[in-house]
Design an enzyme around this catalytic site. Structure first.
Site, short mmCIF file in Angstrom:
data_model
loop_
_atom_site.label_atom_id
_atom_site.label_comp_id
_atom_site.label_asym_id
_atom_site.label_seq_id
_atom_site.Cartn_x
_atom_site.Cartn_y
_atom_site.Cartn_z
CG PHE A 64 -2.02 -0.74 1.30
CD1 PHE A 64 -3.05 -0.52 0.90
CD2 PHE A 64 -1.88 -2.13 1.89
CE1 PHE A 64 -4.22 -1.62 0.90
CE2 PHE A 64 -2.70 -3.02 1.70
CZ PHE A 64 -3.94 -2.80 1.33
CG ASP A 65 0.35 5.70 -1.72
OD1 ASP A 65 1.59 6.44 -1.31
OD2 ASP A 65 -0.56 6.44 -1.76
CB VAL A 66 0.57 5.29 3.56
CG1 VAL A 66 -0.15 5.57 5.20
CG2 VAL A 66 1.35 3.84 3.97
CB THR A 119 -3.70 5.01 -0.84
OG1 THR A 119 -2.86 5.36 -1.94
CG2 THR A 119 -4.33 3.72 -1.20
CE LYS A 171 5.50 4.83 -2.69
NZ LYS A 171 3.98 4.75 -1.99
#
Length: 238
Positions: A14-16, A19, A151
């Site tokens: 997961f992107d946090v 998201t 990222k």
């Protein structure tokens, strides 16, 4: 239909921020608090556009420490005081940023079926607050402090691949879940991951506080909420 069913994955990464944590509401809310104290009417979308430009520059520092610098860059255009203490306040306010309304319950549901991995461009100190707000759902977590990069640098993803391989898995066992086309969806496709786009801004034009991608990537899975993803998973596991 996606080539791989949801039940075939062992891990969800997961992107946090953006998201699971409502970063736009948190950022705009903090700026509006400052603005209200100084009699300024703040436009949220305009603030996000200024943030995006200020954040993605060669001078940028690690997030969210960089918010102290960003504030001083965007304050004049927002009619806010050019006060370093307010930049520090904006940065420190990150500790109180809240999850989206569906995030905590959805992550608890997903944890019943997968090992959940956080992949965040936030520093470890900020992630600790986000993790607590989400109910500590993660099997593992990677921050920019852990990876030394952000990222969409492929090197960030390779840290996660190495971890999964250490548990006997491969990247084929991972479904990457994120809202950012620029930071996550495009690069995850390039690295051969199956991905899931959570389009948090589905009812708002533009990319808000997130940089626009050079090219749009059609995701393998597409939902407008984490609740919808959790529901789709539960149908497959029923």
């Amino acid at each position: 239909m996606p080539a791989k069913p949801l039940r075939s994955f062992r891990y969800l990464s997961f992107d946090v921020v953006g998201t699971l944590i409502d970063f736009e509401a948190g950022l705009v809310g903090s700026l509006r608090s400052i603005a209200a104290e100084h009699g300024v009417d703040l436009d949220g979308e305009a603030a996000l556009a200024l943030y995006r430009t200020a954040r993605y520059t060669p001078e940028a520092l690690s997030f969210p420490d960089d918010l102290a610098r960003v504030y001083l860059e965007i304050a004049p255009d927002l009619g806010l005081p050019l006060d370093p203490a307010l930049g520090v306040r904006l940065r420190d306010g990150v500790a109180g940023w809240a999850p989206f309304a569906d995030s905590v319950a959805a992550m608890a549901r997903l944890k019943q079926h997968y090992r959940l991995i956080a992949m965040t461009n936030a520093q470890r100190w900020a992630f600790a607050h986000f993790d607590a707000a989400l109910g500590h759902p993660f099997h593992a977590a990677f921050t920019t402090d852990d990876t030394g990069t952000e990222k969409p640098d492929p090197a960030f993803f390779h840290h996660v691949f190495a971890f999964v391989e250490g548990e006997g898995g491969t990247r084929d066992d991972i479904l990457h879940v994120a809202q950012s086309q620029y930071h996550d969806i495009g690069i995850s496709r390039a690295l051969g991951l199956t991905n899931c786009w959570i389009e948090r801004r589905h009812d708002v034009a533009g990319y808000g506080g997130t940089i626009a991608p050079a090219d749009f990537t059609t995701p393998d899975y597409h939902f407008t909420s984490m609740a919808a993803l959790a529901g789709a998973v539960e149908v497959e596991f029923a």
